[in-house]
Scaffold this motif. Structure first.
Motif, PDB file in Angstrom:
ATOM      1  N   ALA A  16       0.813  -1.220   0.000  1.00 38.54           N
ATOM      2  CA  ALA A  16       0.000   0.000   0.000  1.00 38.54           C
ATOM      3  C   ALA A  16       0.843   1.265   0.000  1.00 38.54           C
ATOM      4  CB  ALA A  16      -0.931   0.007   1.210  1.00 38.54           C
ATOM      5  N   SER A  17       2.136   1.149   0.333  1.00 37.94           N
ATOM      6  CA  SER A  17       2.940   2.378   0.356  1.00 37.94           C
ATOM      7  C   SER A  17       4.411   2.085   0.082  1.00 37.94           C
ATOM      8  CB  SER A  17       2.762   3.104   1.703  1.00 37.94           C
ATOM      9  OG  SER A  17       3.716   2.697   2.649  1.00 37.94           O
ATOM     10  N   GLY A  18       5.175   3.151  -0.119  1.00 34.64           N
ATOM     11  CA  GLY A  18       6.635   3.072  -0.192  1.00 34.64           C
ATOM     12  C   GLY A  18       7.180   2.099  -1.222  1.00 34.64           C
ATOM     13  N   PRO A 152      15.176  -3.613  18.212  1.00 31.23           N
ATOM     14  CA  PRO A 152      14.195  -4.620  17.772  1.00 31.23           C
ATOM     15  C   PRO A 152      14.167  -4.766  16.254  1.00 31.23           C
ATOM     16  CG  PRO A 152      13.239  -3.144  19.421  1.00 31.23           C
ATOM     17  CD  PRO A 152      14.543  -2.541  19.008  1.00 31.23           C
ATOM     18  N   TYR A 153      14.244  -3.619  15.560  1.00 30.91           N
ATOM     19  CA  TYR A 153      14.208  -3.621  14.089  1.00 30.91           C
ATOM     20  C   TYR A 153      15.461  -4.311  13.530  1.00 30.91           C
ATOM     21  CZ  TYR A 153      13.957  -1.570   9.362  1.00 30.91           C
ATOM     22  OH  TYR A 153      13.898  -1.376   8.002  1.00 30.91           O
ATOM     23  N   SER A 154      16.631  -3.936  14.050  1.00 32.01           N
ATOM     24  CA  SER A 154      17.885  -4.487  13.531  1.00 32.01           C
ATOM     25  C   SER A 154      17.967  -5.992  13.745  1.00 32.01           C
ATOM     26  CB  SER A 154      19.083  -3.836  14.227  1.00 32.01           C
ATOM     27  OG  SER A 154      19.059  -2.448  14.043  1.00 32.01           O
ATOM     28  N   HIS A 189      13.399   7.212   0.703  1.00 31.74           N
ATOM     29  CA  HIS A 189      12.401   8.258   0.922  1.00 31.74           C
ATOM     30  C   HIS A 189      10.990   7.647   0.932  1.00 31.74           C
ATOM     31  CE1 HIS A 189      10.764  12.101   1.165  1.00 31.74           C
ATOM     32  NE2 HIS A 189      10.595  12.376  -0.088  1.00 31.74           N
ATOM     33  N   THR A 190      10.531   7.157   2.117  1.00 25.85           N
ATOM     34  CA  THR A 190       9.173   6.590   2.249  1.00 25.85           C
ATOM     35  C   THR A 190       8.597   7.049   3.593  1.00 25.85           C
ATOM     36  OG1 THR A 190       9.866   4.622   3.474  1.00 25.85           O
ATOM     37  CG2 THR A 190       9.919   4.450   1.074  1.00 25.85           C
ATOM     38  N   ALA A 191       7.376   6.570   3.878  1.00 31.92           N
ATOM     39  CA  ALA A 191       6.744   6.902   5.167  1.00 31.92           C
ATOM     40  C   ALA A 191       7.620   6.454   6.328  1.00 31.92           C
ATOM     41  CB  ALA A 191       5.380   6.231   5.240  1.00 31.92           C
TER      42      ALA A 191
END
Ligand SMILES: NC(=O)c1ccc[n+]([C@@H]2O[C@H](COP(=O)([O-])OP(=O)(O)OC[C@H]3O[C@@H](n4cnc5c(N)ncnc54)[C@H](O)[C@@H]3O)[C@@H](O)[C@H]2O)c1
Length: 251
Positions: A16-18, A152-154, A189-191
């Protein structure tokens, strides 16, 4: 001239995005039938309508196995099989080893690690029936770096990196003609990148306060790499990690 994915069926999660949206657009332009999935229904449906008859949107939480089964059914029954899976859905969960909660850690892993595991697990069965396929998993340069405030993301992106290699070796050993590669973007360059900017202003991500030292790319530039991995042009590329970061991770 035929497109680079002519007649292939692709699932793109987080479409839906990026990066997912740019990938769905590009794949449809290159001749694929694209099953776009996301938890953001209104944006996903609007983009599918804009792309036209080559795209279809289905609500899908990648952390839910029942949703994966339903999506696979749409791919096989409505579109005739599955050739390409892009495990793109992701969430930015920040925090250090001290500030992160178990809930933060689990949320990142549920979407990005369990989501990617479930996608690969269910796609393999359908791709084997069709005689082959290509799986592309979105990791990040966070898998290569030590980003203190993105623990957490990494950690989740590191798991996506190794999961990808394990799938690739398994498929190669069994001669399934299924390839599995990971893509590791730097700042795009995204949300999600806007979220990084806001977090840095609130001092949650001090690493990013000076902005990106290498600039940032547009989602279309990542979509180009995903297209290459999805197409037969990359048929000897398997288990690879494709970094798109203007040398950020090697400095
Ligand atoms: N933007 C960057 O700088 C950057 C850098 C490296 C890696 N990535 C990775 O690229 C991928 C795409 O990110 P983006 O930058 O386009 O971000 P984005 O926020 O624009 O898109 C992510 C999409 O995933 C969807 N999503 C979130 N949780 C979901 C769930 N449980 N089930 C289904 N969909 C879900 C969101 O609704 C959203 O549409 C992510 O995996 C991200 O981690 C992004």
């Amino acid at each position: 001239m035929p497109g680079r994915l002519e007649g292939k069926v692709a699932i793109v999660t987080g479409a839906a995005s990026g990066i997912g949206a740019a990938t769905a657009r590009l794949m449809a332009r290159e001749g694929a039938w694209v099953l776009m999935t996301d938890v953001q229904d209104a944006a996903g449906e609007a983009l599918a309508r804009e792309i036209g008859k080559a795209a279809k949107f289905v609500h899908h939480d990648v952390a839910e196995e029942a949703d994966w089964k339903a999506v696979m059914q749409v791919a096989t029954q409505d579109l005739g099989g599955l050739d390409i899976l892009v495990n793109n859905a992701g969430v930015l969960v920040y925090g250090t080893i001290e500030s992160s909660t178990v809930a933060d850690f689990r949320r990142a892993h549920a979407v990005m690690v369990e989501g990617t595991f479930l996608g690969c697990h269910h796609a393999l069965r359908e791709m084997r029936k069709g005689g082959g396929g290509s799986i592309i998993n979105l990791s990040s340069i966070a898998a290569q770096l030590g980003q203190a405030h993105l623990l957490p993301y990494s950690a989740a992106k590191g798991a996506v990196r190794s999961l990808t290699k394990s799938v690739a070796v398994h498929c190669q050993m069994h001669k399934y003609n299924i390839r599995c590669n990971s893509v590791h973007p730097g700042p795009i360059h995204t949300a999600m990148f806007e979220d990084v900017k806001i977090a840095s202003q609130k001092h949650l991500l001090p690493e990013f306060q000076k902005g990106s030292p290498v600039g940032r790319a547009n989602p279309e530039e990542v979509a180009n790499m995903i297209l290459y991995l999805a197409s037969d042009e990359s048929k000897f590329v398997n288990g690879a990690e494709m970094v798109i970061d203007n040398a950020m991770s090697v400095q």
